[in-house]
Design an enzyme around this catalytic site. Structure first.
Site, PDB file in Angstrom:
ATOM      1  N   CYS A   1       0.832  -1.205   0.000  1.00  0.00           N
ATOM      2  CA  CYS A   1       0.000   0.000   0.000  1.00  0.00           C
ATOM      3  C   CYS A   1       0.873   1.264   0.000  1.00  0.00           C
ATOM      4  CB  CYS A   1      -0.992  -0.047   1.150  1.00  0.00           C
ATOM      5  SG  CYS A   1      -2.457   0.937   0.795  1.00  0.00           S
TER       6      CYS A   1
ATOM      7  N   HIS B   1      -3.696  -5.077   0.422  1.00  0.00           N
ATOM      8  CA  HIS B   1      -3.114  -5.623   1.659  1.00  0.00           C
ATOM      9  C   HIS B   1      -3.154  -7.154   1.629  1.00  0.00           C
ATOM     10  CE1 HIS B   1      -2.797  -1.880   4.049  1.00  0.00           C
ATOM     11  NE2 HIS B   1      -3.693  -1.475   3.164  1.00  0.00           N
TER      12      HIS B   1
ATOM     13  N   GLU C   1      -1.563  -9.239   3.314  1.00  0.00           N
ATOM     14  CA  GLU C   1      -1.434  -9.846   4.651  1.00  0.00           C
ATOM     15  C   GLU C   1      -2.786 -10.233   5.247  1.00  0.00           C
ATOM     16  OE1 GLU C   1      -0.994  -6.690   3.876  1.00  0.00           O
ATOM     17  OE2 GLU C   1      -1.592  -5.311   5.479  1.00  0.00           O
TER      18      GLU C   1
HETATM   19  N1  GLN Z   1      -2.150   6.628   2.790  1.00  0.00           N
HETATM   20  C1  GLN Z   1      -2.182   5.845   1.586  1.00  0.00           C
HETATM   21  C2  GLN Z   1      -3.526   5.937   0.889  1.00  0.00           C
HETATM   22  O1  GLN Z   1      -4.524   6.228   1.524  1.00  0.00           O
HETATM   23  C3  GLN Z   1      -1.805   4.415   1.857  1.00  0.00           C
HETATM   24  C4  GLN Z   1      -2.797   3.687   2.705  1.00  0.00           C
HETATM   25  C5  GLN Z   1      -2.279   2.396   3.278  1.00  0.00           C
HETATM   26  O2  GLN Z   1      -1.066   2.157   3.311  1.00  0.00           O
HETATM   27  N2  GLN Z   1      -3.157   1.570   3.784  1.00  0.00           N
HETATM   28  O3  GLN Z   1      -3.618   5.665  -0.280  1.00  0.00           O
END
Ligand code: GLN
Length: 548
Positions: free
Chosen positions: A381, A507, A509
């Site tokens: 992310c 994500h 994970e």
């Molecule tokens: N802050 C970033 C976004 O909102 C990454 C979010 C995250 O790592 N879950 O796109």
């Protein structure tokens, strides 16, 4: 008809109610019953999505896009099932529903009260999953008995104990038996008090699970049974375990599952089928190699902030028969000058998810190091977004490249707010959340990892790769190997001339379980293992020759 098991906690918080609930669920599932678990949290936030990790650890996202308590992660990892919005309920959500109904006129003419309106709504939600065809619904009640906040939940359990047939309802109470070193004694008094408190609230536990650092012994069990008004065999020892994955087996030895089955009058069950689980534990306990992976984040002092990532590494490590040693590296303190010293000993680098600008430049410096040194790199992310910025700055030579999250006025917004996010002002539950499909390009690293071209992973973000620059990136060698089939949103980036360089917008994970370790983690650990072997061969050629 489903049966209901309630898990309450006494004496202190952090005793591991989630792990006990998940372990009991695992054992019942292994005996052939269909089980789900839900968590009721006493705080007023509608969900934990707006809480920062210092308050509440990781926010776990389900397939249907609910932002939930991290215990739901344990439920999924143990039971290998998907949970949903219905599996996590907070006081805030209960009140929101009741207040909305009141505004709609549903209680017209009546005074709306905690009992019965709030407790009715709690009970409705406690029973809801029971309509989904499950044999057993386990409900974990957050907080500690005696808290003002959890009173309505305990009251709902009290009412259900009367309303449900006796054999359809079990209450398991988890407490702590402290060991006083000076007296060399285990103390049962706090447990007696907490059971008394629960009884005063009208709920009598059927089973008492005792967290302890020392074996309880028959005498202590007898004493707890006597003072707490339960059968001696219903006093369960839950000794500290070297890993949470041992707990189901420890609970099986203590017959926690059998005691609950007996209370529920369930006689049709098989011997527990735990062969995959035991195989995993064997691999976990006896690794054949070891790698050191750096986790670069800004919450490194918090064990719970990256819970699912740490657990996914445990699953992937076992799969590779390799011990994964995670070292936390604070991104705020990484600079061009110290990066070699901070990361030089690693076999792999993971740049963690996150929000806001703190520690960003350190993350970018770390990605640069991994790219140039051919150190296996995995960005999740925000970590993926940082790899895009790094590539733009140092390969495309766009020094001003940035994300508009950190620099809204940047001339090169290589990471930009998603179109549908631009009109969003409310914070709770408004990110791009939950499972979305991703189309993978054949012949790429991502394709090799997943062995498929259509995958689905879970998301939690507002910013994305800015497709305006895609052609520039691809011309310079970055490959966008995974995209959302409808929107074209870049989900995976990778570098072909590197042993393992992969950033994912989602994500992964969140979907790693004991029985299905997540493939990106499995391949990343494998790449780290290969990197470590090569490093050893260079450092120690004589040893290698001898081994040959
Ligand atoms: N802050 C970033 C976004 O909102 C990454 C979010 C995250 O790592 N879950 O796109």
């Amino acid at each position: 008809m489903a049966k209901y098991i309630f898990v309450t906690g006494g004496v202190t918080s952090s005793l591991g109610k989630g792990i006990i609930a998940a372990s009991l669920g695992k054992l019942l599932q292994a005996r052939g019953l269909s089980v789900t678990i839900q968590k009721f949290d006493p705080y007023i936030n509608v969900d934990p999505g707006t809480l920062n990790p210092y308050e509440h650890g990781e926010c776990y996202v389900t397939e249907d896009g609910a932002e939930t308590d991290l215990d739901l992660g344990h439920y999924e990892r143990f039971l290998n099932i998907f949970t949903s919005q219905a599996n996590n309920v907070t006081t805030g959500r209960i009140y929101q529903t009741v207040i909305n109904k009141e505004r709609d006129g549903a209680y017209l003419g009546k005074t709306v009260q905690v009992v019965p309106h709030i407790t009715d709504e709690i009970k409705r939600r406690m029973l809801l999953l029971g309509q989904g065809g499950f044999d057993i619904v386990i409900t974990e009640i957050g907080g500690t008995v005696g808290d003002i906040e959890s009173l309505p939940f305990i009251e709902a359990v009290r009412q259900l104990q009367w309303e449900l047939p006796e054999e359809d309802c079990v209450v398991v109470h988890l407490t702590l038996i402290p060991y006083l070193k000076a007296a060399k004694e285990l103390k049962t008094k706090p447990t007696q008090h907490s059971v008394r408190m629960l009884s005063q609230e009208g709920v009598h536990p059927d089973v008492i699970v005792c967290r302890t650092e020392e074996p309880l012994g028959p005498e202590i069990k007898r004493k707890i049974a006597l003072f707490c008004n339960v059968k001696k065999e219903a006093v369960i020892e839950a000794a500290d375990a070297p890993t949470i994955y041992e707990v189901p087996l420890a609970m099986m030895r203590e017959k926690l599952d059998l005691i609950c089955l007996k209370k529920m009058n369930i006689t049709q069950y098989s011997e527990p089928e735990l062969s995959k689980w035991k195989e995993f534990l064997d691999k976990l306990k006896y690794p054949k190699s070891k790698v050191t992976i750096g986790l670069i984040g800004k919450y490194i002092e918090l064990q719970d902030a990256y819970k699912s990532i740490l657990e996914a590494f445990i699953h992937a490590g076992a799969m590779n028969e390799c011990k994964v040693n995670i070292v936390n590296v604070h991104s705020e303190f990484i600079t061009d000058e110290n990066v070699e010293e901070k990361l030089g000993h690693l076999d792999g680098l993971l740049v963690a998810p996150g929000f806001g600008h703190r520690g960003i430049e350190g993350k970018i410096t770390a990605v640069k190091y991994a790219r140039e040194q051919k150190l296996p790199f995995f960005g999740i992310c925000l970590g993926m977004q940082m790899s895009v910025i790094e590539f733009a700055r140092n390969v495309l030579n766009w020094p001003e490249a940035h994300s508009t999250e950190m620099d809204p006025a940047t001339n090169r917004p290589v990471i930009d707010l998603m179109e549908e996010q631009k009109s969003v002002t409310a914070k709770g539950g408004t990110m791009r959340l939950g499972a979305y499909p991703c189309q993978i390009t054949e012949g790429t690293l991502a394709h090799q990892i997943y062995g498929a071209t259509q995958i689905s992973e879970r998301h939690r973000h507002r910013w994305e790769f800015n497709n305006k620059y895609l052609a520039d990136f691809e011309a310079a060698g970055l490959v966008a190997s995974g995209k959302n089939p409808e929107s074209g949103l870049v989900e995976i980036v990778e570098l072909p001339n590197h042993p393992f360089f992969l950033g994912v917008q989602y994500h992964p994970e969140l979907k790693s379980t004991v029985e299905n370790p997540q493939p990106v983690f499995v391949h990343f650990v494998k790449a780290a293992k290969e990197y470590a072997e090569k490093k050893d061969a260079v450092r120690n050629p004589l040893l290698q020759n001898e081994m040959i």
